[in-house]
Design an enzyme around this catalytic site. Structure first.
Site, PDB file in Angstrom:
ATOM      1  N   HIS A  47       0.947  -1.214   0.067  1.00  0.00           N
ATOM      2  CA  HIS A  47      -0.012   0.020  -0.066  1.00  0.00           C
ATOM      3  C   HIS A  47       0.726   1.389  -0.079  1.00  0.00           C
ATOM      4  O   HIS A  47       1.615   1.446   1.047  1.00  0.00           O
ATOM      5  CB  HIS A  47      -0.839   0.099   1.107  1.00  0.00           C
ATOM      6  CG  HIS A  47      -1.985   0.974   1.149  1.00  0.00           C
ATOM      7  ND1 HIS A  47      -3.195   1.135   0.494  1.00  0.00           N
ATOM      8  CD2 HIS A  47      -1.960   2.230   1.611  1.00  0.00           C
ATOM      9  CE1 HIS A  47      -3.834   2.226   0.552  1.00  0.00           C
ATOM     10  NE2 HIS A  47      -3.152   2.991   1.357  1.00  0.00           N
ATOM     11  N   GLY A  52      -4.540   3.294  11.750  1.00  0.00           N
ATOM     12  CA  GLY A  52      -4.985   2.863  12.900  1.00  0.00           C
ATOM     13  C   GLY A  52      -5.393   1.210  12.923  1.00  0.00           C
ATOM     14  O   GLY A  52      -5.762   0.583  13.936  1.00  0.00           O
ATOM     15  N   ASP A  76       1.275   5.261  -0.152  1.00  0.00           N
ATOM     16  CA  ASP A  76       0.343   6.374   0.204  1.00  0.00           C
ATOM     17  C   ASP A  76       1.260   7.571  -0.566  1.00  0.00           C
ATOM     18  O   ASP A  76       2.307   7.977  -0.210  1.00  0.00           O
ATOM     19  CB  ASP A  76       0.584   6.751   1.622  1.00  0.00           C
ATOM     20  CG  ASP A  76      -0.637   5.841   2.259  1.00  0.00           C
ATOM     21  OD1 ASP A  76      -1.748   5.689   1.912  1.00  0.00           O
ATOM     22  OD2 ASP A  76      -0.287   5.226   3.312  1.00  0.00           O
ATOM     23  N   GLY A  90      -3.240  11.806   5.558  1.00  0.00           N
ATOM     24  CA  GLY A  90      -2.098  12.789   5.572  1.00  0.00           C
ATOM     25  C   GLY A  90      -0.925  12.452   6.559  1.00  0.00           C
ATOM     26  O   GLY A  90       0.131  12.765   6.100  1.00  0.00           O
ATOM     27  N   PHE A  91      -1.150  11.541   7.372  1.00  0.00           N
ATOM     28  CA  PHE A  91      -0.126  11.264   8.365  1.00  0.00           C
ATOM     29  C   PHE A  91      -0.199   9.832   8.915  1.00  0.00           C
ATOM     30  O   PHE A  91      -1.362   9.312   9.109  1.00  0.00           O
ATOM     31  CB  PHE A  91      -0.020  12.068   9.636  1.00  0.00           C
ATOM     32  CG  PHE A  91       0.358  13.493   9.265  1.00  0.00           C
ATOM     33  CD1 PHE A  91       1.777  14.018   9.110  1.00  0.00           C
ATOM     34  CD2 PHE A  91      -0.572  14.621   9.020  1.00  0.00           C
ATOM     35  CE1 PHE A  91       2.088  15.125   8.868  1.00  0.00           C
ATOM     36  CE2 PHE A  91      -0.172  15.813   8.774  1.00  0.00           C
ATOM     37  CZ  PHE A  91       1.093  16.071   8.468  1.00  0.00           C
ATOM     38  N   GLY A  92       0.893   9.117   9.269  1.00  0.00           N
ATOM     39  CA  GLY A  92       1.102   7.643   9.567  1.00  0.00           C
ATOM     40  C   GLY A  92       0.744   7.865  11.242  1.00  0.00           C
ATOM     41  O   GLY A  92       0.959   8.872  11.666  1.00  0.00           O
ATOM     42  N   HIS A 133      -2.427   4.606  -3.205  1.00  0.00           N
ATOM     43  CA  HIS A 133      -3.506   5.764  -2.815  1.00  0.00           C
ATOM     44  C   HIS A 133      -3.176   6.913  -3.039  1.00  0.00           C
ATOM     45  O   HIS A 133      -2.066   7.344  -2.515  1.00  0.00           O
ATOM     46  CB  HIS A 133      -3.679   4.969  -1.196  1.00  0.00           C
ATOM     47  CG  HIS A 133      -4.335   6.105  -0.508  1.00  0.00           C
ATOM     48  ND1 HIS A 133      -4.541   6.104   0.771  1.00  0.00           N
ATOM     49  CD2 HIS A 133      -5.349   6.850  -0.764  1.00  0.00           C
ATOM     50  CE1 HIS A 133      -5.139   7.039   1.336  1.00  0.00           C
ATOM     51  NE2 HIS A 133      -6.006   7.551   0.002  1.00  0.00           N
ATOM     52  N   GLY A 168       0.328  -0.009   8.901  1.00  0.00           N
ATOM     53  CA  GLY A 168       1.429   0.542   8.679  1.00  0.00           C
ATOM     54  C   GLY A 168       2.347   0.348   9.926  1.00  0.00           C
ATOM     55  O   GLY A 168       3.105  -0.577  10.000  1.00  0.00           O
ATOM     56  N   SER A 169       2.008   1.291  10.905  1.00  0.00           N
ATOM     57  CA  SER A 169       2.706   1.301  12.011  1.00  0.00           C
ATOM     58  C   SER A 169       2.611   0.190  12.834  1.00  0.00           C
ATOM     59  O   SER A 169       3.545  -0.394  13.519  1.00  0.00           O
ATOM     60  CB  SER A 169       2.266   2.654  13.011  1.00  0.00           C
ATOM     61  OG  SER A 169       2.364   3.720  12.215  1.00  0.00           O
ATOM     62  N   ASP A 172      -8.195   1.986   6.178  1.00  0.00           N
ATOM     63  CA  ASP A 172      -6.783   2.283   6.396  1.00  0.00           C
ATOM     64  C   ASP A 172      -6.752   3.370   7.369  1.00  0.00           C
ATOM     65  O   ASP A 172      -7.324   4.378   7.331  1.00  0.00           O
ATOM     66  CB  ASP A 172      -6.283   2.905   5.014  1.00  0.00           C
ATOM     67  CG  ASP A 172      -4.884   3.513   4.872  1.00  0.00           C
ATOM     68  OD1 ASP A 172      -4.197   3.313   6.106  1.00  0.00           O
ATOM     69  OD2 ASP A 172      -4.558   4.083   4.134  1.00  0.00           O
TER      70      ASP A 172
END
Length: 209
Positions: A24, A172, A26, A137-139, A57, A192-193, A170
């Protein structure tokens, strides 16, 4: 891949190849969203090693200007924000058709403050839908609990029409909420995180499966 270690990107690409289902990516432009991520050079580098599909994305203005280039670098899935198309007066359905015309799966994305009902006019044009469970906009943002109900509502409408449209979520996403997201109707979980910052990345992915 926004959460990957870009000093050791090849290692992280191989990890995704080994344990996950897709990449994925971004793409942020600093205009539609306040952050800037990466562009074609990084995606081209990932494409050289990727053995799983690339899911791009687009969090950018004028997504229609770039879809052909993303298809050329190997994206198998391209999604863009309904809000971005509306802001510049573009026809979302036309962009979706253009993506599909390139032989790429076309997806439509909405942020948490956009009603899922706004997607309904485009259900016959999409291959998948992406529901943001944080603001684009932010991870590393906290999962928004209203997402469960939004996915259930959207899934019910898809089923009512007899369509087969996977719902992607997508933001959290982690082993703590993966099962409930799946019960609500999500089929593609973007993490992601919760994967890249895990002590055991393979175990984190396996837990979500």
């Amino acid at each position: 891949m926004l959460s990957a270690d870009f000093l050791h990107l090849e290692e992280d690409v191989e990890m995704v190849n080994r344990y996950a289902d897709l990449f994925h990516l971004d793409v942020m432009d600093g205009t539609f969203v306040p952050n800037i991520s990466f562009g074609f050079p990084v995606i081209e580098a990932i494409a050289q090693k990727a053995k799983k599909p690339m899911d791009v994305h687009l969090m950018i203005v004028h997504p229609e200007k770039y879809i052909e280039r993303f298809a050329q670098v190997g994206a198998q899935m391209i999604s863009f924000h309904l809000e971005a198309a509306r802001a510049d007066g573009s026809d979302p359905a036309a962009i979706l058709r253009a993506i599909r015309g390139l032989g790429v799966q076309a997806g439509l994305v909405i942020n948490p403050d956009v009603p899922v009902e706004d997607l309904y006019p485009y259900l016959e044009e999409v291959d998948f839908l992406l529901i943001m469970s944080v603001f684009a906009g932010f991870g590393g943002q906290k999962f928004i609990e209203d997402t469960y109900g939004r996915i259930r509502t959207l899934k019910a409408e898809i089923d009512r029409r007899g369509l087969r449209i996977p719902i992607e979520v997508d933001g959290g996403v982690s082993p703590a909420n993966a099962a409930e997201l799946a019960r609500c109707g999500a089929e593609i979980l973007v993490a992601g995180s919760s994967v890249f910052k895990a002590e055991d990345r393979a175990a984190a992915i396996a837990a979500m499966r």
